[in-house]
Design an enzyme around this catalytic site. Structure first.
Site, PDB file in Angstrom:
ATOM      1  CG  HIS A 131      -2.140  -0.835   1.078  1.00  0.00           C
ATOM      2  ND1 HIS A 131      -2.102  -2.201   0.970  1.00  0.00           N
ATOM      3  CD2 HIS A 131      -3.461  -0.505   1.056  1.00  0.00           C
ATOM      4  CE1 HIS A 131      -3.334  -2.684   0.884  1.00  0.00           C
ATOM      5  NE2 HIS A 131      -4.183  -1.676   0.938  1.00  0.00           N
ATOM      6  CG  HIS A 133       2.362  -3.275   6.266  1.00  0.00           C
ATOM      7  ND1 HIS A 133       3.177  -4.212   5.685  1.00  0.00           N
ATOM      8  CD2 HIS A 133       1.348  -3.079   5.396  1.00  0.00           C
ATOM      9  CE1 HIS A 133       2.674  -4.570   4.516  1.00  0.00           C
ATOM     10  NE2 HIS A 133       1.551  -3.901   4.329  1.00  0.00           N
TER      11      HIS A 133
END
Length: 188
Positions: free
Chosen positions: A107, A156
């Site tokens: 992302h 993440h």
């Protein structure tokens, strides 16, 4: 970086229940909305729509730059994920549902590559420095917010996002520099 990454992620979580992020109840929903701006589906739509517009407007060089920025970043990010195969944070159950490795953040990589390239293309077409600056700042803000949302949602590690930003921004800059170089080389 694991100790730093874990400390930072846990600082954003409820100490009694690390699966829950800190903040008001609406914030996780807002973070999921923001993180979607860096998803494959949203970015694919943005890139295809912008490329089609640029081709229709007879701005094929700009369309090629945007396509190269998106496709190249996706290839580099995928290769890096396979190379490093870093596991995602494991103290949040939702992260286990994700199918790809953690490093680098896809992302963050893709939002930096796509939105920074789009910002540069749009800024180049503006007549004044304030408009150019505004577009560049908006593009950078979207990429920044997407990455921060990935950390807040604990899907993440912070270093995954930092690497994704660096990779996406670097690739975008390289594509832009090559496009400018080609333009100068072919100018009469």
């Amino acid at each position: 970086t694991h100790a730093f990454d874990q400390r930072l992620l846990l600082a954003l979580r409820d100490p009694l229940d690390p699966a829950r992020p800190l903040g008001p109840p609406w914030l996780p929903e807002a973070a999921r909305d923001v993180t979607a701006l860096g998803s494959t589906a949203v970015l694919s739509f943005v890139v295809v729509a912008a490329v089609l517009f640029l081709v229709a407007a007879r701005r094929r060089a700009e369309a090629a730059v945007l396509a190269a920025a998106a496709v190249g970043a996706a290839l580099i990010e995928t290769a890096a994920k396979h190379w490093y195969a870093r596991p995602r944070p494991d103290f949040v159950p939702d992260a286990a549902k994700l199918l790809t490795a953690s490093f680098p953040s896809g992302h963050a990589t893709m939002s930096a590559a796509v939105y920074l390239t789009l910002g540069a293309l749009l800024a180049r077409a503006q007549p004044t420095l304030p408009l150019k600056t505004l577009l560049a700042a908006l593009a950078a803000s979207v990429a920044l917010l997407v990455g921060l949302s990935r950390v807040y949602l604990a899907v993440h590690w912070p270093s995954d996002v930092a690497a994704g930003w660096a990779l996406g921004a670097g690739w975008s800059a390289l594509c832009w520099a090559l496009a400018l170089g080609l333009r100068r080389a072919t100018a009469p």
